[in-house]
Design a protein around this motif. Structure first.
Motif: not given
Ligand SMILES: [Zn+2]
Ligand SMILES: [Zn+2]
Length: 258
Positions: A65-72, A76-82, A97-100
């Motif tokens: 899914x859409x993930x933070x470019x820094x912390x992965x 849950x929106x279009x933002x690039x950084x959390x 980080x491959x898994x939850x």
């Protein structure tokens, strides 16, 4: 005197002998290295390139899914950084980080750490290796989050070191021990990011500085929650290394926004 029945029995036993030899051959051909699913322990065919079976594949929560470019972490929106990464400045460039950290992933990581199932490291490293993929071109050496001598005696192995060593074989990159944990930390589970940060202060020391000088380092941990531990390690490493990347098997989703 041999009866017809004797002859038939002989034929039958020859045939069953052939069948059992053939099934051993087939099994060795299909499962040559006795490869087992790291989550359920079932045999996996050598034609299946993943370290888990098709049944567990459906159960695993992948970090998609859409993930933070820094912390992965998932956003849950279009933002690039959390939000957390917007607030905090980190010394690492990016986390992979491959898994939850949920369900069978959580169960298997706990077994890996607490029940001394160190053989699982190979499969976990494979998952990390596949996930980082092309990005390995940015990395020169691999290192890991250390544990104290006391903890090492209790656990008999450092779970992050074992992961790093397996990853180093797959990526064909050196694995260097360049951090030492000199102070035991109190349990971090109930602490938020800033409390963890305080708790971790002066816990780590850089060793083998020459090995990381000017290098792009991949720091390996087992689980990422608030990023406080990997941040503290990165803060130490940045005095010598060029870029620091971080990886762990799984991301623990937390609601803490600190
Ligand atoms: Zn399985
Ligand atoms: Zn983030």
């Amino acid at each position: 005197m041999k009866t017809k029945n004797d002859k038939n029995n002989k034929k039958k036993s020859k045939f069953s002998c052939f069948l059992s030899k053939f099934s051993i051959f087939l099994e060795k051909y299909l499962f040559p290295e006795d490869i087992k699913c790291i989550f359920c322990g079932k045999d996996i065919s050598s034609f299946y390139s993943k370290p888990y079976c098709s049944y567990c594949e459906k159960e695993i929560k992948f970090n998609y899914g859409n993930k933070c470019k820094i912390c992965d972490e998932r956003i849950y929106n279009e933002a690039k950084i959390c939000e957390r990464c917007m607030k905090n400045k980190y010394d690492f460039k990016k986390i992979f980080c491959p898994l939850i950290y949920e369900g069978i992933t959580r169960k298997t990581i706990l077994a890996y750490k607490q029940d001394n199932k160190r053989y699982l490291a190979k499969g976990f490293a494979q998952i990390i290796y596949d996930y980082i993929g092309e990005n390995f071109k940015y990395i020169d050496i691999i290192t890991y989050v250390p544990i104290t001598e006391k903890r090492l005696k209790e656990r008999s192995f450092n779970q992050s070191q074992k992961l790093a060593e397996e990853l180093s074989k797959l990526a064909n990159l050196p694995c260097v021990n360049c951090l030492e944990k000199i102070k035991e930390t109190s349990d971090q589970k109930k602490l938020n990011f800033s409390e963890r940060k305080k708790n971790l202060k002066n816990c780590f020391k850089v060793i083998n500085k020459k090995d990381i000088k000017g290098k792009n380092v991949l720091l390996v941990d087992d689980i990422i929650s608030t990023c406080a531990t990997v941040q503290e390690c990165s803060n130490m490493l940045k005095n010598y290394a060029n870029n620091i990347y971080v990886t762990a098997i799984a991301r623990n989703i937390i609601n803490d926004k600190n």
